[in-house]
Design a protein around this motif. Structure first.
Motif, PDB file in Angstrom:
ATOM      1  N   GLU A  81       0.617  -1.186   0.081  1.00  0.00           N
ATOM      2  CA  GLU A  81      -0.014   0.067   0.054  1.00  0.00           C
ATOM      3  C   GLU A  81       0.752   1.364  -0.065  1.00  0.00           C
ATOM      4  OE1 GLU A  81      -2.614  -0.076   3.319  1.00  0.00           O
ATOM      5  OE2 GLU A  81      -3.612  -1.753   2.626  1.00  0.00           O
ATOM      6  N   HIS A  84       1.551   8.180   1.653  1.00  0.00           N
ATOM      7  CA  HIS A  84       1.666   9.617   1.256  1.00  0.00           C
ATOM      8  C   HIS A  84       2.183  10.574   2.511  1.00  0.00           C
ATOM      9  CE1 HIS A  84      -0.111   9.019  -2.935  1.00  0.00           C
ATOM     10  NE2 HIS A  84      -0.714   7.976  -2.206  1.00  0.00           N
ATOM     11  N   ASP A 107       1.939  12.261   7.765  1.00  0.00           N
ATOM     12  CA  ASP A 107       1.497  10.979   7.068  1.00  0.00           C
ATOM     13  C   ASP A 107      -0.005  11.801   6.434  1.00  0.00           C
ATOM     14  OD1 ASP A 107       0.046   8.938   5.797  1.00  0.00           O
ATOM     15  OD2 ASP A 107       0.461   7.360   7.374  1.00  0.00           O
ATOM     16  N   THR A 109      -1.683  10.267   4.020  1.00  0.00           N
ATOM     17  CA  THR A 109      -2.310   9.238   2.906  1.00  0.00           C
ATOM     18  C   THR A 109      -3.982   9.340   3.047  1.00  0.00           C
ATOM     19  OG1 THR A 109      -0.765   7.725   3.456  1.00  0.00           O
ATOM     20  CG2 THR A 109      -2.741   6.638   2.580  1.00  0.00           C
ATOM     21  N   GLY A 110      -4.485   9.545   4.173  1.00  0.00           N
ATOM     22  CA  GLY A 110      -6.029   9.840   4.054  1.00  0.00           C
ATOM     23  C   GLY A 110      -6.253  11.174   3.297  1.00  0.00           C
ATOM     24  N   GLU A 111      -5.704  12.218   3.580  1.00  0.00           N
ATOM     25  CA  GLU A 111      -6.087  13.486   2.803  1.00  0.00           C
ATOM     26  C   GLU A 111      -5.723  13.055   1.053  1.00  0.00           C
ATOM     27  OE1 GLU A 111      -3.820  17.554   1.988  1.00  0.00           O
ATOM     28  OE2 GLU A 111      -3.404  16.629   3.932  1.00  0.00           O
ATOM     29  N   GLU A 112      -4.819  12.362   0.943  1.00  0.00           N
ATOM     30  CA  GLU A 112      -4.490  12.231  -0.456  1.00  0.00           C
ATOM     31  C   GLU A 112      -5.536  11.334  -1.016  1.00  0.00           C
ATOM     32  OE1 GLU A 112      -2.560  12.315  -4.233  1.00  0.00           O
ATOM     33  OE2 GLU A 112      -2.530  13.361  -2.490  1.00  0.00           O
ATOM     34  N   GLN A 113      -6.041  10.113  -0.496  1.00  0.00           N
ATOM     35  CA  GLN A 113      -7.202   9.211  -0.892  1.00  0.00           C
ATOM     36  C   GLN A 113      -8.365  10.268  -0.823  1.00  0.00           C
ATOM     37  OE1 GLN A 113      -7.291   6.121   2.135  1.00  0.00           O
ATOM     38  NE2 GLN A 113      -5.525   5.051   1.096  1.00  0.00           N
ATOM     39  N   ALA A 114      -8.534  10.973  -0.008  1.00  0.00           N
ATOM     40  CA  ALA A 114      -9.764  11.944   0.072  1.00  0.00           C
ATOM     41  C   ALA A 114      -9.765  12.608  -1.332  1.00  0.00           C
ATOM     42  CB  ALA A 114     -10.000  12.875   1.216  1.00  0.00           C
ATOM     43  N   ARG A 117     -10.511  10.633  -4.129  1.00  0.00           N
ATOM     44  CA  ARG A 117     -11.955  10.410  -4.246  1.00  0.00           C
ATOM     45  C   ARG A 117     -12.694  11.589  -4.694  1.00  0.00           C
ATOM     46  NH1 ARG A 117     -11.245   7.183   0.488  1.00  0.00           N
ATOM     47  NH2 ARG A 117     -11.602   8.833   1.699  1.00  0.00           N
TER      48      ARG A 117
END
Length: 553
Positions: A81, A84, A107, A109-114, A117
């Motif tokens: 995985e 980011h 980190d 990653t959550g921001e990048e995934q959001a 999306r």
């Protein structure tokens, strides 16, 4: 202690390097995948997928005196995985020399995934926005155009650059906004010229009035109920109303304030009269087409019934009477009666009503009956009472078909009667008469039996002609004997005439006397008989030539 202070300052997510690039301390631990990636184990790369060279690692760049702020990198985790991170780095300066470097990360990653999306959702929404068949626009509160979708630009005939920044109502030749704005109680806050003209009042008079005072009572009740629904539910309400013969598609959009409360309702009314008329026309044409299909189906059914082999007229009339209502506009209410030579063939429940359609059945220019179709209940007025113009043509066609069918049946009956009489005559004849078909293996060329332009057999008549042949032979013998007799008479005359000439010559040598005169008289008498025989022989030859000429001898 100084390194721990630095780590505490960066939230325990960082690395402290010495001047030689050695890792002094790292947090939250040396086994952390991010730490190892930032230290150059090869798992770190740029967001676009490109590898990060050792000299470009954030720590190395900081040791060269560079300062990085929130640079994005991607690190491959053990579970394959992507992690980011946003990295910042800066050199540690001691007395004008770089004595180390501090690298801190976060980190994201959550921001990048959001974000991804959100990009996907935006792409989807953008595609829907651009490809909607309806016109969709984005405007500021003062009606300034931000953008339209493709359908909007095509309708306006303008490019996005030409439309952006202009007022929406300017593009359609208006000088004011196109919507009516109400407060939650129905009071008019703003209205365009179209709505003002619809209310038949001045704009200054309309502003501030309650909408329900401007509308007729029945329409006001509808608007009041819809307005309350829009305010209570907080959702747009769409409905259609008719005013002064025009149709309007009306939408009530609730407008919320900063606290989310519905304080206003924007009313957009679109005149859809022409669209509805076009839809009504299309619906009518579709209905008419379905009616034509029903009529054709009824004609096909009638033809199929009539063409059934071996079916009788009574069976035809019964079956057609049952099938005929399906060809009319209201088959569930239609009843049928067929009358022929006083006989009636009708559907169940038939009765004569004021809504009746009939057509005569004519056979050999004589009316022998009629076809009747009645509706049991009153129906809307059409071309001929409740009946369509095409239904008149349909019933006339079916009645005409009945007439021709009856003529064909009568012709068949006459033919069968004639054949029966002929058969009776042949049975009573003294001559031998029989019919031979090709299927029996006999082929004859005289008196052929022809059906559909093909010879299928032959009629043969036989008669006993033995006696006739005997008479013909006897007659031939008599003629031949007569001919022989005629020839013998000619020879016999010559034979008698020669001796008479001798006798007559001898008398000339004798002395005249009574005896000589007597002999000469007899010679002349015999000679007369011979001349009669010659004349008879000539006439007999003429008779013989006549008989030969007419094949009687």
């Amino acid at each position: 202690l100084k390194c721990d202070t630095l780590l505490a300052a960066i939230g325990r997510q960082g690395i402290v390097y010495d001047a030689d690039g050695g890792m002094v301390v790292a947090g939250p631990g040396e086994e952390n995948r991010i730490v190892r990636g930032l230290s150059g184990d090869g798992s770190i790369r740029y967001p676009d997928g490109g590898p990060v060279r050792s000299g470009d690692l954030p720590g190395h760049r900081a040791l060269r005196g560079e300062i990085l702020e929130s640079c994005r990198f991607v690190i491959r985790d053990r579970g394959d995985e992507d992690i980011h991170i946003a990295v910042s780095s800066s050199p540690v300066i001691t007395g004008e020399a770089v004595s180390g470097a501090v690298v801190a990360w976060q980190d994201v990653t959550g921001e990048e995934q959001a974000r991804r999306r959100m990009e996907e959702a935006n792409t989807l929404l953008e595609g829907l926005f651009e490809n909607l068949g309806d016109i969709v626009g984005i405007q500021l509160p003062d009606h300034t155009i931000v953008r339209y979708n493709r359908a909007g630009y095509e309708l306006l005939g303008m490019t996005p650059e030409e439309a952006k920044g202009r007022k929406c109502y300017e593009l359609i030749g208006r000088t004011g906004p196109c919507a009516v704005c109400l407060d939650a109680g129905g009071r008019v806050i703003d209205a365009n010229e179209t709505m003002v003209r619809r209310f038949s009042q001045d704009r200054e008079d309309v502003i501030g009035m309650n909408t329900f005072e401007l509308l007729p009572p029945d329409i006001a009740r509808v608007y009041s109920d819809r307005l309350h629904d829009a305010v209570d539910l907080g959702k747009p309400i769409r409905f259609e109303d008719i005013w002064e013969g025009r149709r309007y598609d009306t939408v009530l959009y609730p407008v919320r304030d900063a606290r989310g409360a519905v304080t206003r309702v924007a009313v957009i009314a679109r005149d859809t009269t022409e669209i509805r008329q076009a839809e009504d026309t299309l619906r009518k044409r579709t209905h008419d087409l379905n009616e034509r299909i029903k009529e054709l189906s009824a004609l096909y059914t009638v033809s199929r019934i009539i063409e059934q082999p071996g079916i009788s007229l009574d069976e035809i009339f019964c079956e057609v009477a049952r099938a005929l209502p399906s060809g009319w506009q209201y088959p569930e209410d239609a009843v049928v009666r067929i009358t022929v030579y006083g006989r009636e063939f009708e559907t169940e429940g038939f009765r004569v009503t004021p809504w009746r359609q009939a057509s005569p059945i004519v056979v050999h220019a004589e009316t022998v009956g009629q076809v009747e179709v009645c509706y049991l209940h009153d129906r809307p007025e059409e071309d001929e009472g409740p009946f369509l113009r095409e239904e008149r043509s349909l019933i006339d066609t079916i009645a005409g078909r009945f007439g021709r069918t009856m003529e064909r049946f009568q012709a068949r009956e006459c033919l069968e009667k004639s054949e029966s009489q002929f058969r009776e005559i042949t049975q009573q004849s003294f001559d031998m008469i029989y019919t031979c078909y090709h299927e029996g293996g006999i082929e004859l060329n005289e008196s052929p039996i022809i059906r559909d332009r093909s010879v299928i057999g032959v009629h043969v008549v036989g008669r006993d002609i033995t006696e006739r042949k005997q008479n013909e032979q006897l007659r031939q013998q008599v003629f031949e004997q007569i001919e022989r007799n005629i020839e013998q008479f000619a020879v016999l005359g010559d034979h008698i005439r020669q001796p008479l000439q001798v006798i007559l010559g001898m008398t000339n040598l004798l002395e005249e006397g009574v005896a000589v005169e007597r002999i000469q008289e007899q010679v002349e008498r015999i000679n007369g008989y011979i001349k009669d025989l010659d004349r008879g022989w000539i006439e007999s030859r003429q008779v013989r030539e006549f008989l030969r000429k007419h094949e009687l001898a």
